[in-house]
Design a protein around this motif. Structure first.
Motif, PDB file in Angstrom:
ATOM      1  N   THR A  39      74.750  19.534  57.638  1.00  0.00           N
ATOM      2  CA  THR A  39      75.103  18.936  56.352  1.00  0.00           C
ATOM      3  C   THR A  39      76.592  18.599  56.301  1.00  0.00           C
ATOM      4  OG1 THR A  39      73.305  20.033  55.164  1.00  0.00           O
ATOM      5  CG2 THR A  39      75.208  19.355  53.866  1.00  0.00           C
ATOM      6  N   GLU A  99      75.078  26.478  50.976  1.00  0.00           N
ATOM      7  CA  GLU A  99      74.520  25.311  50.298  1.00  0.00           C
ATOM      8  C   GLU A  99      75.448  24.888  49.166  1.00  0.00           C
ATOM      9  OE1 GLU A  99      70.370  23.796  48.168  1.00  0.00           O
ATOM     10  OE2 GLU A  99      70.753  25.945  48.437  1.00  0.00           O
ATOM     11  N   TRP A 142      69.791  20.969  52.576  1.00  0.00           N
ATOM     12  CA  TRP A 142      70.964  21.574  53.203  1.00  0.00           C
ATOM     13  C   TRP A 142      70.584  22.216  54.528  1.00  0.00           C
ATOM     14  CZ3 TRP A 142      71.925  26.998  53.960  1.00  0.00           C
ATOM     15  CH2 TRP A 142      73.175  27.264  54.535  1.00  0.00           C
ATOM     16  N   ARG A 157      69.356  18.495  40.115  1.00  0.00           N
ATOM     17  CA  ARG A 157      70.140  17.547  40.894  1.00  0.00           C
ATOM     18  C   ARG A 157      70.494  16.316  40.069  1.00  0.00           C
ATOM     19  NH1 ARG A 157      67.884  16.996  47.042  1.00  0.00           N
ATOM     20  NH2 ARG A 157      68.098  19.176  47.677  1.00  0.00           N
ATOM     21  N   LEU A 177      73.699  20.248  45.543  1.00  0.00           N
ATOM     22  CA  LEU A 177      72.361  20.148  46.119  1.00  0.00           C
ATOM     23  C   LEU A 177      71.352  21.044  45.400  1.00  0.00           C
ATOM     24  CD1 LEU A 177      72.717  19.876  50.003  1.00  0.00           C
ATOM     25  CD2 LEU A 177      71.462  18.360  48.476  1.00  0.00           C
TER      26      LEU A 177
END
Length: 529
Positions: free
Chosen positions: A472, A449, A467, A457, A453
């Motif tokens: 992604t 990830e 994710w 944020r 993200l």
């Protein structure tokens, strides 16, 4: 495929969404096939035919239901992003097109994969006569991979690149009928100029003729303004990088650029484009008393220029900086302009590579504004990695902020109540949007990830953004391709209002009150900047 329908940073057209879904469908199919091979290779118990049929039916129904539900929800997800950017919503008819394109893409890729296996097995079967089974298998796979790579890279990719090169070269050579060679002798390309009008290329002519003029600035400020100096040397102005850099310096000297209060080395993007939204606010803030110089190193889009010939941008930026800085540093400190570096996207990357701080530490330039730096920018990556751990990746706080600072949409480099003197003599600023995929694309998002993200944020990110391994990364690649399609203030399209705040903090212009800044902002918006 269902995960591919979830939102990402940039709204996707039905065609791109369909392509992404098709790629994800094949990726899932490949993972399933690999899992089956591993299961068999480990000698794990095999299911009966009846159980296999039930599992296949159950998983198929579940997957189909999940895809259809996600497909329906995707319309709302995409429209949420579009509406947040001020774009018109998509209609439900898009869903059929997405599904059709996804199935078409997946079918083509499935056929290619089966053709690959057929070639591999054919070679393996022939090789089994004189090689062991394992070596024959390796030879089959290797031969198939070599053939597919040769056809794909040696024929298709090379041909596509050749066509794109010819197309962009033709665009660069096109002389706009609505832009005449300038009559003003301080303009590059005029009769008095050392640089030919035709040689500066399409983007060079746009830069020289760009808004604002001295009259435009006077209308906004109410005070007499100077005509901004914009020196531009095109890729076709000279064959050699060093010669182009020397031409740029000679043209700067000819027009008296070192007599202005500010001098900006504006490194263009891959196509040679200098963002008008970035330079216009600076020219207005300082009453036109600004000179800028740009030297083109490519006519290809930034991503293609970076892929095909990344060294051209670096070598050009370094040559221009050496020439301009060398002359600037030779002048008495109280008789020379303040010197700034500027670049957007690939221009930011190359600009950051143009100067070795160890070479200028005794007499540093005044600052730099680097906007939307590509994720491959090592200087940006190092600064982001070295941030205060409490600060988010999209708005890092680097050490004590005396040299390097970051800003986002609607924010500046300085706090509202901060003394500008807290920012030191050398001021370097990165302007970046949390939703800019060119800045925040993470290749390792394939299995991990990405930092941007995680909480907290950045503002304006889609709330449904999540994710997913592999997916992604595919979404991010498509976002990179479409990053310049949103309106100003989103994606990789930086709004003049954010440039205005950034340049104000960097250069501390005098004489502008709140009402004057509002007039500038209105004028910039009226021009769609």
């Amino acid at each position: 495929m269902a995960a591919a329908l979830t939102p990402s940073l940039i709204p996707r057209s039905a065609v791109l969404q369909g392509v992404l879904c098709g790629l994800s469908l094949i990726a899932g199919y490949a993972i399933g096939g690999l899992a089956r091979l591993v299961w068999q290779g480990l000698g794990l118990p095999q299911f009966s035919d009846r159980v296999k049929r039930l599992l296949l039916l159950g998983s198929g129904l579940f997957a189909a239901g999940l895809v259809l539900a996600s497909l329906w929800l995707s319309l709302g997800w995409q429209n949420d992003i579009r509406l947040s950017m001020g774009l018109a919503p998509e209609q439900s008819g898009r869903l059929i097109l997405v599904l059709a394109i996804a199935l078409a893409v997946a079918s083509v890729l499935l056929l290619l994969s089966r053709l690959f296996l057929k070639v591999a097995r054919l070679v393996e079967g022939r090789a089994n006569r004189f090689l062991s089974r394992r070596l024959a298998w390796m030879l089959g796979v290797g031969t198939a991979a070599f053939l597919f790579w040769s056809i794909g890279n040696g024929i298709l990719v090379s041909r596509v690149l050749a066509v794109m090169d010819s197309a962009y070269a033709a665009i660069d050579a096109t002389i706009q009928t609505d832009i005449a060679p300038p009559a003003d002798p301080i303009k590059t390309g005029s009769a008095a100029s050392l640089v030919d009008w035709q040689g500066i290329g399409h983007e060079g002519r746009n830069t020289v003729a760009a808004w604002p003029t001295a009259a435009d600035i006077t209308a906004l400020s109410g005070a007499a303004a100077l005509e901004p100096i914009r020196v531009y040397v095109g890729l076709n102005s000279a064959a050699d990088v060093e010669v182009r850099a020397e031409m740029a310096l000679a043209e700067l000297l000819r027009v008296g650029a070192f007599d202005r209060s500010l001098l900006v080395i504006a490194t263009p993007t891959g196509t040679g484009w200098v963002d008008q939204a970035g330079m216009a606010p600076l020219e207005i803030l300082h009453g036109g008393d600004v000179a800028s110089v740009s030297v083109q190193y490519s006519y290809l889009p930034s991503w293609l220029s970076l892929l095909v010939a990344p060294e051209y941008g670096r070598s050009t930026a370094r040559a221009v900086f050496r020439k301009v800085y060398g002359h600037w540093a030779s002048l008495p400190a109280d008789e020379r302009p303040r010197l700034f570096l500027f670049g957007l996207s690939l221009g930011a990357l190359n600009s950051s590579l143009s100067a070795d701080l160890l070479d200028v530490i005794e007499d540093p330039f005044d600052g730099a504004l680097w906007v939307g730096p590509p994720f491959a920018s090592q200087a940006w990556r190092d600064a982001t990695a070295g941030r205060d751990p409490v600060s988010p990746v999209w708005r890092p706080v680097f050490r004590d902020g005396r040299i390097l600072r970051f800003a986002n949409q609607g924010t500046g480099f300085l706090q509202p109540d901060e003394d500008p003197e807290d920012w030191g003599r050398l001021r370097i600023g990165y302007l970046q949007y949390p939703g800019d995929p060119i800045t925040f694309f993470a290749p390792d998002s394939l299995l991990h990830e990405p930092e941007w993200l995680k909480e907290p944020r950045g503002p304006n990110l889609p709330p449904g953004l999540r994710w997913y391994p592999i997916v992604t990364t595919l979404q991010g690649l498509l976002d990179v391709v479409t990053a310049t399609q949103p309106p100003p203030g989103h994606g990789h399209v930086y709004a003049a209002s954010d440039y205005l705040k950034a340049w104000t903090d960097l250069t501390a212009p005098v004489g502008w009150q709140a009402d004057g800044m509002a007039r500038i902002g209105y004028a910039l918006r009226e021009r769609g900047l």
